[in-house]
Design a protein around this motif. Structure first.
Motif, mmCIF file in Angstrom:
data_model
loop_
_atom_site.group_PDB
_atom_site.id
_atom_site.type_symbol
_atom_site.label_atom_id
_atom_site.label_comp_id
_atom_site.label_asym_id
_atom_site.label_seq_id
_atom_site.Cartn_x
_atom_site.Cartn_y
_atom_site.Cartn_z
ATOM 1 N N GLU A 1 0.842 -1.203 0.000
ATOM 2 C CA GLU A 1 0.000 0.000 0.000
ATOM 3 C C GLU A 1 0.882 1.260 0.000
ATOM 4 O OE1 GLU A 1 -3.039 -0.127 -0.495
ATOM 5 O OE2 GLU A 1 -4.106 1.527 0.462
ATOM 6 N N LEU A 2 1.936 1.213 0.792
ATOM 7 C CA LEU A 2 2.848 2.361 0.880
ATOM 8 C C LEU A 2 3.478 2.651 -0.496
ATOM 9 C CD1 LEU A 2 5.164 3.035 3.880
ATOM 10 C CD2 LEU A 2 6.018 3.449 1.593
ATOM 11 N N SER A 3 3.894 1.595 -1.182
ATOM 12 C CA SER A 3 4.502 1.792 -2.521
ATOM 13 C C SER A 3 3.478 2.399 -3.482
ATOM 14 C CB SER A 3 4.992 0.462 -3.095
ATOM 15 O OG SER A 3 5.903 -0.115 -2.223
ATOM 16 N N ARG A 4 2.241 1.942 -3.360
ATOM 17 C CA ARG A 4 1.189 2.457 -4.254
ATOM 18 C C ARG A 4 0.948 3.950 -3.986
ATOM 19 N NH1 ARG A 4 -4.319 2.814 -4.660
ATOM 20 N NH2 ARG A 4 -4.738 2.318 -2.474
ATOM 21 N N TRP A 5 0.852 4.321 -2.710
ATOM 22 C CA TRP A 5 0.650 5.731 -2.349
ATOM 23 C C TRP A 5 1.824 6.574 -2.860
ATOM 24 C CZ3 TRP A 5 -2.087 7.671 2.545
ATOM 25 C CH2 TRP A 5 -3.201 6.879 2.862
ATOM 26 N N ALA A 6 3.037 6.060 -2.652
ATOM 27 C CA ALA A 6 4.231 6.829 -3.039
ATOM 28 C C ALA A 6 4.226 7.086 -4.547
ATOM 29 C CB ALA A 6 5.493 6.078 -2.621
ATOM 30 N N ARG A 7 3.877 6.048 -5.319
ATOM 31 C CA ARG A 7 3.844 6.215 -6.788
ATOM 32 C C ARG A 7 2.814 7.264 -7.179
ATOM 33 N NH1 ARG A 7 4.364 0.636 -6.823
ATOM 34 N NH2 ARG A 7 2.129 0.345 -7.147
ATOM 35 N N ARG A 8 1.663 7.187 -6.565
ATOM 36 C CA ARG A 8 0.580 8.117 -6.940
ATOM 37 C C ARG A 8 0.970 9.558 -6.572
ATOM 38 N NH1 ARG A 8 -5.627 7.817 -5.792
ATOM 39 N NH2 ARG A 8 -6.072 10.050 -5.835
ATOM 40 N N LEU A 9 1.561 9.741 -5.394
ATOM 41 C CA LEU A 9 1.931 11.098 -4.978
ATOM 42 C C LEU A 9 3.039 11.653 -5.861
ATOM 43 C CD1 LEU A 9 1.756 10.635 -1.102
ATOM 44 C CD2 LEU A 9 0.285 12.116 -2.493
ATOM 45 N N ARG A 10 4.024 10.797 -6.145
ATOM 46 C CA ARG A 10 5.138 11.278 -6.990
ATOM 47 C C ARG A 10 4.628 11.633 -8.386
ATOM 48 N NH1 ARG A 10 8.735 6.633 -4.388
ATOM 49 N NH2 ARG A 10 9.175 7.703 -2.425
ATOM 50 N N ALA A 11 3.690 10.856 -8.886
ATOM 51 C CA ALA A 11 3.115 11.168 -10.200
ATOM 52 C C ALA A 11 2.409 12.522 -10.173
ATOM 53 C CB ALA A 11 2.138 10.070 -10.620
ATOM 54 N N ALA A 12 1.914 12.901 -8.997
ATOM 55 C CA ALA A 12 1.231 14.200 -8.872
ATOM 56 C C ALA A 12 2.224 15.320 -8.529
ATOM 57 C CB ALA A 12 0.149 14.113 -7.800
ATOM 58 N N GLY A 13 3.531 14.989 -8.519
ATOM 59 C CA GLY A 13 4.562 16.009 -8.251
ATOM 60 C C GLY A 13 4.768 16.293 -6.775
ATOM 61 N N VAL A 14 4.283 15.394 -5.905
ATOM 62 C CA VAL A 14 4.447 15.592 -4.456
ATOM 63 C C VAL A 14 5.638 14.745 -3.995
ATOM 64 C CG1 VAL A 14 3.376 15.233 -2.194
ATOM 65 C CG2 VAL A 14 1.974 15.979 -4.141
ATOM 66 N N LYS A 15 6.516 15.346 -3.203
ATOM 67 C CA LYS A 15 7.671 14.599 -2.699
ATOM 68 C C LYS A 15 7.195 13.692 -1.558
ATOM 69 C CE LYS A 15 12.347 15.189 -1.066
ATOM 70 N NZ LYS A 15 13.256 16.035 -0.347
ATOM 71 N N ALA A 16 7.416 12.397 -1.696
ATOM 72 C CA ALA A 16 6.939 11.448 -0.675
ATOM 73 C C ALA A 16 8.096 10.569 -0.229
ATOM 74 C CB ALA A 16 5.827 10.586 -1.252
ATOM 75 N N ALA A 17 8.194 10.329 1.065
ATOM 76 C CA ALA A 17 9.273 9.496 1.600
ATOM 77 C C ALA A 17 8.716 8.601 2.703
ATOM 78 C CB ALA A 17 10.392 10.374 2.155
ATOM 79 N N ARG A 18 9.405 7.519 2.932
ATOM 80 C CA ARG A 18 8.997 6.553 3.953
ATOM 81 C C ARG A 18 9.425 7.047 5.331
ATOM 82 N NH1 ARG A 18 8.508 0.952 4.397
ATOM 83 N NH2 ARG A 18 9.475 0.202 6.307
ATOM 84 N N TYR A 19 8.628 6.771 6.332
ATOM 85 C CA TYR A 19 8.937 7.192 7.709
ATOM 86 C C TYR A 19 8.613 6.011 8.612
ATOM 87 C CZ TYR A 19 8.345 10.142 11.972
ATOM 88 O OH TYR A 19 8.424 10.686 13.224
ATOM 89 N N ASP A 20 9.644 5.238 8.910
ATOM 90 C CA ASP A 20 9.451 4.065 9.771
ATOM 91 C C ASP A 20 9.857 4.449 11.181
ATOM 92 O OD1 ASP A 20 9.501 1.653 11.102
ATOM 93 O OD2 ASP A 20 10.220 0.550 9.351
ATOM 94 N N ILE A 21 8.890 4.559 12.072
ATOM 95 C CA ILE A 21 9.209 5.066 13.427
ATOM 96 C C ILE A 21 10.120 4.091 14.172
ATOM 97 C CG2 ILE A 21 7.153 6.529 13.640
ATOM 98 C CD1 ILE A 21 5.889 4.338 15.341
ATOM 99 N N ARG A 22 10.224 2.846 13.703
ATOM 100 C CA ARG A 22 11.142 1.889 14.368
ATOM 101 C C ARG A 22 12.591 2.224 14.098
ATOM 102 N NH1 ARG A 22 7.926 -3.055 11.771
ATOM 103 N NH2 ARG A 22 8.268 -1.615 10.049
ATOM 104 N N GLU A 23 12.837 3.061 13.068
ATOM 105 C CA GLU A 23 14.209 3.427 12.723
ATOM 106 C C GLU A 23 14.730 4.582 13.568
ATOM 107 O OE1 GLU A 23 16.246 2.274 9.981
ATOM 108 O OE2 GLU A 23 14.844 0.588 9.903
ATOM 109 N N PHE A 24 13.842 5.189 14.351
ATOM 110 C CA PHE A 24 14.225 6.420 15.063
ATOM 111 C C PHE A 24 15.270 6.152 16.158
ATOM 112 C CE2 PHE A 24 13.495 9.052 18.888
ATOM 113 C CZ PHE A 24 14.125 10.195 18.416
ATOM 114 N N LEU A 25 16.316 6.956 16.125
ATOM 115 C CA LEU A 25 17.334 6.949 17.177
ATOM 116 C C LEU A 25 17.776 8.378 17.392
ATOM 117 C CD1 LEU A 25 19.787 4.061 16.164
ATOM 118 C CD2 LEU A 25 18.198 4.046 18.073
ATOM 119 N N TYR A 26 18.032 8.755 18.621
ATOM 120 C CA TYR A 26 18.611 10.078 18.864
ATOM 121 C C TYR A 26 19.710 9.954 19.902
ATOM 122 C CZ TYR A 26 18.978 15.115 19.634
ATOM 123 O OH TYR A 26 19.435 16.414 19.708
#
Ligand code: SF4
Length: 386
Positions: free
Chosen positions: A361-386
């Motif tokens: 689903e995420l890949s599908r959303w990303a393709r659709r947004l990019r096709a509309a000229g919107v910058k889209a990126a993945r945000y996996d909260i499990r990757e967060f470190l500070y």
């Protein structure tokens, strides 16, 4: 990287990196504190609170997919052994080092001991409440906790700030906090390029309370852009002129927890606001000269909401006046066991989407947004470190 016969090393203004062999890389901040260590296909990342997470690719993957990324927090004893190993790596390259690298090894890195690195946890806890989450492009910011917690703290899916009541720092308290942060980072600031004003929605403060805190932030970090989170229902209380005044003080981009453009699902999440209010709010921020980062959750509401969530959210995003510097973060939804969302989801008989379904689903959303000229990126909260 500078190269000698066997040693690769890089002495950048913000980092020192040494690589004595093909598959070992150790990086240190300019206080000489270990930042990351790579060996045997594993990446170890030390947080500022001296916790260490190890990440590696798993051994097996479903057909046509990459193996999953595996993550684990090291125990204190394991972290101690890792710090000792990284310092031994640095000591071993010293005979080959010269010039600036030799100076940094002797003055910044090798004076550390594993015990002193572990003790950074205590120093961190004296300066900060836990940093619960940041947007992915802000993991290397300097966090200033002008407020602690979230004014609302009642979204059914969110457990980020449930360990603390909402608290606004007084001007004196915030000035001391800034001084403590500067002392804690020291020359480690050289690898930081922005300031993040925390916690959950510091910008919800009235202008009367917020402007002095922003001015103090600006005075301490005059060259760094300022970033922060906000939610629609608190952000919409400010006028365009208010936002413009904050932009003039260095506020650069605001991250909005939009979550969904489908109002019935937003109600299930117990997040105030609506898609119409979001659209008006984003237009106001853009008119004030600010960039926006919109965060939406893929998979929330499960299979039953999948279609309506996608349709309403994508349609809303596509009609927002997004441009240069604006972005949409697509965040795979993680259901917290014990959360109110989990209870409601069970009570309403909603079917959770599998990780694979969410990824598709995420890949599908990303393709659709990019096709509309919107910058889209993945945000996996499990990757967060500070
Ligand atoms: S407004 Fe944001 S930080 Fe506060 S409870 Fe909701 S999702 Fe969490």
């Amino acid at each position: 990287m500078e190269t000698t016969a066997e040693l690769l090393a890089s002495v950048k203004p913000g980092f020192t990196t040494i690589s004595p062999g093909r598959d070992v890389v150790a990086s240190f901040d300019r206080e000489g504190r270990l930042f990351s260590y790579v060996a045997e296909g594993r990446t170890y990342r030390r947080t500022l609170a001296s916790e260490v997470e190890v990440r590696r690719r798993g051994d097996e993957a479903p057909p046509g997919r990459r193996p999953p990324r595996l993550r684990r927090r090291l125990s204190r004893a394991e972290a101690h052994r890792l710090f000792a190993r990284a310092l031994s790596t640095a000591a071993a390259v010293r005979p080959q080092a010269d010039g600036e690298l030799l100076r940094r090894l002797d003055e910044e890195i090798l004076p550390w001991t594993p015990e002193a690195l572990l003790d950074e946890a205590r120093r961190f806890a004296r300066v900060y409440k836990p940093i619960s989450i940041l947007p992915p492009d802000q993991y290397l910011s300097v966090v200033l906790q002008a407020t602690e917690g979230c004014t609302w703290n009642k979204c059914t899916f969110c457990t980020f700030y449930q360990d603390r009541p909402f608290h606004v720092k007084s001007e004196d308290e915030f000035q001391r906090h800034i001084e403590d942060v500067l002392a804690f980072f020291g020359r480690g600031l050289l690898m930081r390029k922005s300031v993040f004003l925390g916690d959950g929605n510091a910008l919800a403060l009235s202008q009367r309370r917020l402007l002095p805190l922003m001015e103090m932030t600006r005075a301490a970090f005059p060259d760094m852009p300022i970033y922060s989170f906000i939610d629609v229902y608190t952000g919409e209380r400010k006028s365009e002129a208010d936002w413009r005044a904050l932009a003039e003080l260095g506020l650069h981009r605001i991250y909005i927890g939009m979550e969904t453009g489908f109002d019935p699902l937003l109600a299930l999440l117990n997040k105030p606001g609506s898609r119409e209010e979001l659209a008006e709010f984003v237009a106001r921020l853009k008119a004030a000269g600010l960039q926006v980062g919109l965060i939406v959750m893929i998979g929330v509401g499960g299979v039953e909401y999948r279609g309506a969530h996608a349709q309403a959210t994508l349609a809303t995003l596509e009609r927002l006046p997004l441009g240069q510097g604006d972005l949409v973060y697509l965040s795979p939804f993680i259901e917290r066991p014990g959360s109110e969302y989990a209870r409601l989801r069970r009570a309403q008989g909603l079917t959770p989407m599998s990780e694979d379904e969410i990824e598709a689903e995420l890949s599908r959303w990303a393709r659709r947004l990019r096709a509309a000229g919107v910058k889209a990126a993945r945000y996996d909260i499990r990757e967060f470190l500070y």
